[in-house]
Design an enzyme around this catalytic site. Structure first.
Site, PDB file in Angstrom:
ATOM      1  N   LYS A  87       1.018  -1.250   0.024  1.00 26.05           N
ATOM      2  CA  LYS A  87      -0.011   0.142  -0.201  1.00 26.05           C
ATOM      3  C   LYS A  87       0.438   1.599  -0.134  1.00 26.05           C
ATOM      4  CE  LYS A  87      -4.429   0.926   2.299  1.00 26.05           C
ATOM      5  NZ  LYS A  87      -5.232   0.569   3.446  1.00 26.05           N
TER       6      LYS A  87
HETATM    7  C1  E4P Z   1      -8.418   1.798   2.876  1.00 30.87           C
HETATM    8  O1  E4P Z   1      -7.153   1.066   2.915  1.00 30.87           O
HETATM    9  C2  E4P Z   1      -8.231   2.850   4.762  1.00 30.87           C
HETATM   10  O2  E4P Z   1      -7.658   1.745   5.657  1.00 30.87           O
HETATM   11  C3  E4P Z   1     -10.070   3.351   5.153  1.00 30.87           C
HETATM   12  O3  E4P Z   1     -10.853   2.735   4.111  1.00 30.87           O
HETATM   13  C4  E4P Z   1      -9.934   4.626   6.074  1.00 30.87           C
HETATM   14  O4  E4P Z   1     -11.260   4.646   6.415  1.00 30.87           O
HETATM   15  P1  E4P Z   1     -11.802   5.763   7.342  1.00 30.87           P
HETATM   16  O5  E4P Z   1     -11.960   6.523   6.775  1.00 30.87           O
HETATM   17  O6  E4P Z   1     -12.280   4.616   8.456  1.00 30.87           O
HETATM   18  O7  E4P Z   1     -10.686   5.361   8.843  1.00 30.87           O
END
Ligand code: E4P
Length: 217
Positions: A87
């Site tokens: 990522k």
């Molecule tokens: C995506 O990979 C992120 O981990 C995630 O969806 C972030 O979500 P949030 O805005 O609920 O923290």
């Protein structure tokens, strides 16, 4: 549409996997910290535990923000387990890293995407997944679903192979709306997946069927 769960909580990951509809997991440093997983070695071990608990892609985020650091970290993460997807944040060196990993055949998830332009760049760089954060856009009075629609339109225009991974999904309607638009994947909390089960008429109907069965037996 693939369903990913957005958590580092092993119990929740196993519960979603047991339902039989899980296609992968996304994590981020905040989700790791929420589970009390700290320190590089513990974090790496936790990624392996997650990979062992599910079938499918598991996104593991780099901490470095410079090209060399992201490459070093990403290559180490990719060798950790075949299910790992590296990522990478949507920053200038991140775009270069996406291109590098695409050339090496290493899967990537471009994270922290908040505009169609960023999504276009991620696709051009050969990202496997692009993660537009719809919930965080909604949080600042901007329509997150509209971004998913824009990216779908752009990717379809040019047959980009990058998969749209709707991230920061908060509830069942996000899931349903993303499915209507044609997001390839959604990642959300367990509640957004299990919430899809619920309908009072199902509960009422089942109770009636069981009561009527008992009358005759
Ligand atoms: C995506 O990979 C992120 O981990 C995630 O969806 C972030 O979500 P949030 O805005 O609920 O923290």
């Amino acid at each position: 549409m693939k369903f990913f769960i957005d958590t580092a909580n092993l119990d929740q990951i196993k519960e979603a996997e047991a339902l039989g509809v899980l296609d992968g997991v996304t994590t981020n440093p905040s989700l790791m910290a929420k589970e009390g997983i700290t320190g590089a070695a513990n974090i790496l071990n936790h990624y392996v535990a997650i990979c062992d608990a599910v079938e499918g892609d598991v996104s593991a985020e780099v901490i470095a923000t410079d090209f060399d650091g992201m490459i070093k970290e990403g290559e180490a993460l990719a060798t950790l387990h075949p299910q790992i997807v590296v990522k990478i944040p949507m920053i200038e060196d991140g775009v270069k890293a996406l291109k590098y990993f695409a050339g090496k055949g290493i899967k990537t998830n471009c994270t922290l995407v908040f505009s169609a332009g960023q999504a276009l760049l991620a696709a051009k760089a050969g990202a496997t997944y692009v993660s537009p954060f719809i919930g965080r856009l909604d949080d600042v009075s901007t329509d997150g679903l509209n971004l998913i629609q824009e990216i779908r339109h752009i990717y379809d225009n040019y047959a980009f192979e990058t998969q749209i991974l709707a991230a920061s999904v908060r509830h069942t309607m996000h899931v349903i709306d993303c499915a209507k638009i044609g997001a390839d994947v959604m990642t959300g909390p367990l509640s957004s997946i299990k919430g899809l089960l619920n309908h009072p008429l199902t509960d009422i109907g089942l109770a009636k069927f069981l009561a009527d069965y008992k009358k005759g037996n």
